[in-house]
Motif scaffolding. Structure first.
Motif, short mmCIF file in Angstrom:
data_model
loop_
_atom_site.label_atom_id
_atom_site.label_comp_id
_atom_site.label_asym_id
_atom_site.label_seq_id
_atom_site.Cartn_x
_atom_site.Cartn_y
_atom_site.Cartn_z
N SER A 114 0.83 -1.21 0.00
CA SER A 114 0.00 0.00 0.00
C SER A 114 0.86 1.26 0.00
N ALA A 123 2.81 1.70 -3.13
CA ALA A 123 2.00 2.25 -4.23
C ALA A 123 1.87 3.76 -4.08
N THR A 124 1.63 4.21 -2.84
CA THR A 124 1.51 5.66 -2.61
C THR A 124 2.79 6.37 -2.98
N PHE A 133 3.17 6.56 -6.66
CA PHE A 133 2.31 7.60 -7.23
C PHE A 133 2.99 8.96 -7.14
N ILE A 187 -8.12 22.48 -14.98
CA ILE A 187 -8.83 21.45 -15.75
C ILE A 187 -8.09 21.20 -17.06
N PRO A 242 -2.94 1.32 -20.14
CA PRO A 242 -4.20 0.58 -20.10
C PRO A 242 -4.47 -0.11 -21.42
N ASP A 243 -5.31 -1.16 -21.39
CA ASP A 243 -5.58 -1.87 -22.65
C ASP A 243 -6.45 -1.03 -23.58
N ILE A 244 -6.93 0.13 -23.09
CA ILE A 244 -7.73 0.99 -23.94
C ILE A 244 -6.95 2.24 -24.32
N PHE A 275 -8.07 5.09 -26.65
CA PHE A 275 -9.36 5.58 -26.20
C PHE A 275 -9.19 6.44 -24.96
N PHE A 276 -8.28 6.01 -24.08
CA PHE A 276 -8.02 6.78 -22.86
C PHE A 276 -7.48 8.16 -23.20
N MET A 294 -8.01 9.84 -25.96
CA MET A 294 -9.12 10.63 -26.49
C MET A 294 -10.00 11.16 -25.35
N ALA A 295 -10.25 10.28 -24.37
CA ALA A 295 -11.10 10.68 -23.25
C ALA A 295 -10.44 11.80 -22.45
N ILE A 320 -11.40 16.45 -21.89
CA ILE A 320 -11.69 17.28 -20.72
C ILE A 320 -11.24 18.72 -20.95
N PHE A 324 -5.90 -0.06 1.74
CA PHE A 324 -5.57 1.00 0.78
C PHE A 324 -6.73 1.21 -0.19
N ALA A 351 -13.21 5.26 -19.17
CA ALA A 351 -12.91 6.17 -20.28
C ALA A 351 -14.18 6.59 -20.98
N ILE A 401 -15.81 9.29 -19.01
CA ILE A 401 -15.15 10.59 -19.19
C ILE A 401 -15.51 11.18 -20.55
N THR A 402 -15.41 10.37 -21.61
CA THR A 402 -15.68 10.91 -22.96
C THR A 402 -17.12 11.36 -23.09
#
Lengths: 362, 180
Positions: free
Chosen positions: A26, A29-30, A33, A108, A131-133, A136-137, A139-140, A144, B6, B59, B62-63
């Motif tokens: 734990s 991981a913190t 980050f 933002i 990530p496996d996306i 797409f991530f 684009m997302a 914002i 956690f 995702a 968010i989109t």
């Protein structure tokens, strides 16, 4: 075949093992980050400053000037000096502005581009998120940013800002379509959204060669639409100096203005990285068929260098756009997107599907 | 004292964000601030999907919500309102009535939630990779979603055509400017 492999995941994993063995999962991981966050913030700011310097020099050379050349050798510390100046400048309080939103808006925008920045694979195993996306991530995350622009324009309570924000928002929303379709066209070829896998598939040839005609078409479309999405010239009518002062960030001063500036340049970096990853093989070295010697020599150049060289080539092309073409009018901007790019894009999508189905790609 | 893991700490952190910003959304007197707070609520929900390792849904959240719907809301606010505008204070009658309705709603939801028997499922987790979602979306076999997908696309087409019909100018209007 692969010759030398520079694999950074060995280093990151050993750091991870060390932290886990000392502090447990734990806390480790913190700590990770925080460490990764600080590291990325530093890289983010440094790359941004470097891009601003590069733009000023390139723009100067195109216009037969010298550009900044006094602070440090060839003026490379100029933007750092400018940055310190911006840090020390007064943050002007705007009476009658919506202070909360005025304060939040730059963050933002920064968060949007920073999230996308985190997924960029700089070299094998050298990325914060995978990530496996992946695509797409990105684009997302970049979607914002437009909210920050709209909020900044509205909360400033100024005509220039509001008009700039509306133009900017409309432009980003419409060009997002072309960027998305250009990426989707390539996803048909790759069959995956994960950035590390996309790069791995280009070991024996970059996608711009493998996918030939549709790949080149969507590369060009991605560059044009991406330039428009980052609000850069010739699509910068949202901040047309002669009519709108500075568009949505007219009322911002000091470090908050620097945030907008930085985010714009980093969005360009993210765009160039996505183009590099999708079309130019990311950090993969250039390999030419069966020229073993040539390929081995290319393998010796570290992947990080490959990646940066490719990204800066793309960025150089984008900068050439800005300083070569005159600014578009709003009707030209919209007809470029809806009457030219979108139909070409849809046709390209079908062409790519046919080519992939018939196995006509390399 | 109970120690929390956690994961739980992260969960409570985002729950707190969602609760706080939800309350701020409905209590804010300025409409664009309310929209911004709503954005944070939606982003917090996306964080839950990422905690559950369901990155695709995160995702998507968010989109669609942050990048799509909130942008739409903000655009319409930008076109219609001014920075100095505040909501009118609500009368006592309305306040009491809406408080009653929301209390009843909250009470009913809590009653059902607290009395429900949540049984942890023993079934293996479905594979939520993008490939599977894509195949399921366009599959016409059992557990395929091609029919709802097409129905929704028809609905969207109707909405787009409707929007164009409402927004376009009638050709004879331009000839006769008095005909409004």
């Amino acid at each position: 075949m692969t010759g030398l492999v520079y694999d950074f995941s060995v280093i990151t994993q050993s750091i991870d093992h060390y932290l886990v063995s000392h502090w447990g999962p734990s806390l480790a991981a913190t700590i990770e980050f925080v460490l990764v966050g600080i590291l990325y913030l530093l890289i983010y700011a440094l790359v941004g400053l470097m891009l601003v310097y590069a733009e000023r020099r390139i723009c100067a050379f195109i216009q037969c000037r010298l550009g900044p050349n006094r602070v440090g050798p060839q003026g490379i510390f100029q933007t750092i000096a400018d940055f310190i100046k911006l840090l020390l400048k007064e943050n002007i309080r705007i009476e009658r502005a919506d202070k909360l939103l005025f304060f939040v808006a730059p963050f933002i925008i920064i968060v949007g581009s920073f999230l996308a920045f985190g997924t960029i694979p700089f070299a094998k195993g050298l990325h914060a998120l995978d990530p496996d996306i992946g695509l797409f991530f990105i684009m997302a995350a970049t979607s914002i940013g437009v909210i920050g622009i709209l909020l900044a324009g509205w909360s400033s309570n100024s005509k220039y800002s509001l008009i700039g924000a509306m133009r900017s928002g409309a432009q980003i929303v419409s060009y997002e379509l072309s960027v998305g379709l250009a990426i989707v066209t390539m996803v048909i070829l790759t069959g995956t959204l994960q950035l590390s896998e996309i790069i791995e598939m280009q070991r024996d040839g970059w996608f711009i060669f493998k996918g030939h005609i549709p790949a080149i078409l969507s590369f060009v479309i991605l560059l044009i639409a991406g330039t428009a999405e980052t609000n850069r010239g010739p699509f910068d009518l949202a901040e047309a100096e002669s009519e709108l002062t500075a568009g949505f960030h007219t009322e911002y001063s000091g470090i908050k203005f620097a945030f907008f500036f930085l985010a714009e340049y980093m969005n360009m970096f993210v765009l160039a990285s996505v183009a590099t990853t999708l079309f130019l093989g990311g950090w993969m070295p250039l390999h030419l068929g069966n020229f073993e010697t040539f390929n081995h020599v290319m393998d010796f150049i570290p992947p990080l260098v490959w990646f940066l060289v490719k990204v800066f080539t793309v960025i150089y092309i984008i900068m050439l756009f800005k300083w070569t073409y005159p600014r578009l009018r709003i009707d030209q901007l919209l007809s470029l997107e809806w009457k030219y790019l979108l139909p070409i894009n849809l046709f390209n999508l079908i062409l790519m599907s046919v080519i992939v189905l018939l196995g006509l790609h390399f | 004292m109970m120690s929390i893991t956690f994961h739980q700490a992260v969960f409570y952190f985002f729950s707190a964000i969602i609760v706080i910003f939800s309350i701020l959304t409905v209590t804010s007197k300025r409409i664009l601030r309310a929209a911004t707070f709503l954005l944070f609520v939606l982003l917090g929900t996306a964080a839950f999907y990422f905690i559950l390792n369901y990155a695709f849904m995160g995702a998507l959240q968010i989109t669609l919500y942050a990048g799509g719907i909130v942008v739409l809301i903000i655009f319409s606010i930008l076109l219609t309102s001014h920075v100095g505008e505040r909501f009118e204070p609500i009368g006592w009658g309305k306040m009491i009535a809406s408080a009653l309705v929301s209390l009843i709603g909250a009470g009913f939801t809590l009653y059902v939630l607290l009395n429900a028997d949540f049984i942890p499922t023993q079934a293996p987790l479905p594979d939520a990779s993008v490939k599977n979602i894509g195949t399921a979306l366009l599959s016409y076999e059992r557990n395929g979603f091609v029919l709802p997908f097409e129905v929704v696309s028809l609905l969207l087409l109707a909405a787009i055509v409707g929007a164009i019909v409402i927004a376009r100018k009638e050709p004879h209007d331009t000839e006769n400017p008095n005909n409004e």
